[in-house]
Design an enzyme around this catalytic site. Structure first.
Site, PDB file in Angstrom:
ATOM      1  N   TYR A 131     -24.580  17.992  -4.277  1.00 17.57           N
ATOM      2  CA  TYR A 131     -24.824  18.400  -5.661  1.00 17.57           C
ATOM      3  C   TYR A 131     -23.592  18.239  -6.532  1.00 17.57           C
ATOM      4  CZ  TYR A 131     -29.456  19.654  -4.231  1.00 17.57           C
ATOM      5  OH  TYR A 131     -30.738  19.560  -3.765  1.00 17.57           O
ATOM      6  N   HIS A 175      -7.517  -6.200  -8.631  1.00 17.00           N
ATOM      7  CA  HIS A 175      -6.402  -5.457  -8.014  1.00 17.00           C
ATOM      8  C   HIS A 175      -6.773  -5.015  -6.608  1.00 17.00           C
ATOM      9  CE1 HIS A 175      -2.981  -2.324  -8.699  1.00 17.00           C
ATOM     10  NE2 HIS A 175      -2.915  -2.910  -7.535  1.00 17.00           N
ATOM     11  N   SER A 234       6.801   4.935  -5.450  1.00 16.68           N
ATOM     12  CA  SER A 234       5.886   3.797  -5.525  1.00 16.68           C
ATOM     13  C   SER A 234       5.570   3.456  -6.972  1.00 16.68           C
ATOM     14  CB  SER A 234       4.573   4.126  -4.810  1.00 16.68           C
ATOM     15  OG  SER A 234       3.580   3.157  -5.131  1.00 16.68           O
ATOM     16  N   SER A 235       5.429   2.156  -7.233  1.00 18.16           N
ATOM     17  CA  SER A 235       5.107   1.712  -8.600  1.00 18.16           C
ATOM     18  C   SER A 235       3.710   2.203  -9.015  1.00 18.16           C
ATOM     19  CB  SER A 235       5.151   0.189  -8.671  1.00 18.16           C
ATOM     20  OG  SER A 235       4.302  -0.381  -7.674  1.00 18.16           O
ATOM     21  N   GLY A 249       8.581  -0.446  -2.439  1.00 17.15           N
ATOM     22  CA  GLY A 249       9.177  -1.650  -1.858  1.00 17.15           C
ATOM     23  C   GLY A 249       9.780  -1.484  -0.482  1.00 17.15           C
ATOM     24  N   HIS A 289      -4.036  -3.064  -0.570  1.00 12.24           N
ATOM     25  CA  HIS A 289      -4.588  -4.372  -0.914  1.00 12.24           C
ATOM     26  C   HIS A 289      -5.369  -4.894   0.290  1.00 12.24           C
ATOM     27  CE1 HIS A 289      -1.520  -5.287  -4.322  1.00 12.24           C
ATOM     28  NE2 HIS A 289      -2.000  -4.079  -4.378  1.00 12.24           N
ATOM     29  N   ASP A 349     -22.441   7.732   5.211  1.00 14.06           N
ATOM     30  CA  ASP A 349     -21.789   8.924   5.781  1.00 14.06           C
ATOM     31  C   ASP A 349     -20.599   9.387   4.954  1.00 14.06           C
ATOM     32  OD1 ASP A 349     -22.346   8.227   9.336  1.00 14.06           O
ATOM     33  OD2 ASP A 349     -23.544   9.306   7.846  1.00 14.06           O
ATOM     34  N   GLY A 385       0.833  -1.199   0.000  1.00 10.03           N
ATOM     35  CA  GLY A 385       0.000   0.000   0.000  1.00 10.03           C
ATOM     36  C   GLY A 385       0.865   1.245   0.000  1.00 10.03           C
ATOM     37  N   ASN A 386       0.268   2.329  -0.434  1.00  7.02           N
ATOM     38  CA  ASN A 386       1.033   3.571  -0.531  1.00  7.02           C
ATOM     39  C   ASN A 386       0.109   4.780  -0.454  1.00  7.02           C
ATOM     40  OD1 ASN A 386       0.096   3.675  -3.470  1.00  7.02           O
ATOM     41  ND2 ASN A 386       1.329   1.804  -3.413  1.00  7.02           N
ATOM     42  N   HIS A 431      -3.587   3.854  -2.006  1.00  7.02           N
ATOM     43  CA  HIS A 431      -3.862   2.543  -2.595  1.00  7.02           C
ATOM     44  C   HIS A 431      -3.436   1.478  -1.586  1.00  7.02           C
ATOM     45  CE1 HIS A 431      -3.997  -0.991  -5.011  1.00  7.02           C
ATOM     46  NE2 HIS A 431      -2.690  -1.140  -5.055  1.00  7.02           N
TER      47      HIS A 431
HETATM   48  O1  LIG Z   1      -0.402  -3.248  -6.534  1.00  6.40           O
HETATM   49  C1  LIG Z   1       0.773  -3.384  -6.265  1.00  6.40           C
HETATM   50  C2  LIG Z   1       1.495  -4.637  -6.624  1.00  6.40           C
HETATM   51  O2  LIG Z   1       0.544  -5.596  -7.104  1.00  6.40           O
HETATM   52  C3  LIG Z   1       1.487  -2.290  -5.547  1.00  6.40           C
HETATM   53  O3  LIG Z   1       0.499  -1.408  -5.032  1.00  6.40           O
HETATM   54  C4  LIG Z   1       2.311  -2.800  -4.381  1.00  6.40           C
HETATM   55  O4  LIG Z   1       1.502  -3.490  -3.514  1.00  6.40           O
HETATM   56  C5  LIG Z   1       2.987  -1.633  -3.699  1.00  6.40           C
HETATM   57  O5  LIG Z   1       3.988  -1.233  -4.575  1.00  6.40           O
HETATM   58  P1  LIG Z   1       5.033  -0.112  -4.118  1.00  6.40           P
HETATM   59  O6  LIG Z   1       4.253   1.074  -3.619  1.00  6.40           O
HETATM   60  O7  LIG Z   1       5.894  -0.700  -3.028  1.00  6.40           O
HETATM   61  O8  LIG Z   1       5.810   0.184  -5.374  1.00  6.40           O
END
Ligand SMILES: O=C(CO)[C@@H](O)[C@H](O)COP(=O)(O)O
Length: 232
Positions: free
Chosen positions: A229, A171, A74-75, A46, A97, A120, A28-29, A95
């Site tokens: 609105y 995803h 982040s990717s 990573g 998971h 809410d 997540g990021n 983002h």
């Molecule tokens: O969706 C993905 C990989 O499937 C990414 O969101 C990684 O879970 C986090 O990547 P980095 O933020 O470490 O690059």
């Protein structure tokens, strides 16, 4: 080092993800944008959350050029960037998971509007965006992930202001807010209503969505008519 204060906030928002139980490992990021400079502050790719510091947050422009930082951004940076470009009033993107939300994303289902906790913060069901095509994945995966999110809300006639998050099929969830802190808040709410919705359907497979007048009451009570609105 530029954007010292925003770095600290993005750092704090990122380390809150495991504290809220939204992520395992590095799944997540969080990012924020300085609209005056047009710069994004985002989690390095990573890097485990216990190794994060404000000074190892990465600063980029909206095209992904690193402005300041030793590590890779982040990717998901270009997905965050597409959302910042499309949604001018947001200041933060998240983002994750998170398990419950990913369950609905992998099932290809919107998270239905079953109750007031949901109402809410999200005006209506939480949509799942279509899967990316092979061509999209191979050509520009991360940017196109942002594109399908934006496309989904547009197709549903929903404003990003009142539905601050979308599931990406196969995803996971992306949420946003006026600030990185609000974006994290929406990620927590999304994960909780995803869990509530699953339990609702397990307890009653014929459960029906709550009525719109309940949605209106709760959403308007919390956000006022202007936000409502924004849906138009
Ligand atoms: O969706 C993905 C990989 O499937 C990414 O969101 C990684 O879970 C986090 O990547 P980095 O933020 O470490 O690059």
């Amino acid at each position: 080092m530029i954007l010292e204060e925003l770095r600290k906030r993005v750092y704090a928002a990122n380390v809150s993800l495991p504290e809220y139980g939204l992520v395992k490992f590095t799944w997540g990021n969080v990012s924020a944008i300085d609209r005056e400079l047009g710069y994004v502050v985002i989690k390095p790719s990573g890097v485990e959350y216990h190794n994060l510091r404000p000074d190892n947050m990465v600063i980029t422009d909206l095209e992904g050029k690193v402005i300041e930082g030793e590590l890779n951004p982040s990717s998901d940076l270009m997905t965050h960037s597409e959302l910042y470009k499309a949604y001018p009033e947001i200041g933060g993107v998240v983002h994750t998971h998170s398990t419950e939300a990913v369950g609905w994303a992998q099932a290809g289902r919107d998270i239905p509007f079953y109750g007031t906790t949901h109402a809410d913060y999200f005006y209506g069901g939480i949509p799942v965006a279509r899967s990316l095509t092979a061509g999209e994945i191979h050509s520009d995966y991360e940017r196109k992930t942002g594109t399908v999110i934006i496309e989904t809300l547009r197709e549903r006639g929903s404003s990003y202001k009142v539905v601050p998050g979308v599931l990406v099929r196969h995803h996971g969830p992306f949420t946003w807010g006026k600030t990185p802190e609000e974006a994290v808040y929406h990620s927590v709410v999304l994960e909780e209503v995803a869990r509530m919705a699953r339990l609702t359907e397990q307890l009653n497979p014929k459960a029906e969505e709550a009525p719109t007048y309940l949605l209106d009451k709760h959403y308007l009570r919390k956000h006022g008519s202007a936000a409502y609105y924004g849906q138009k």
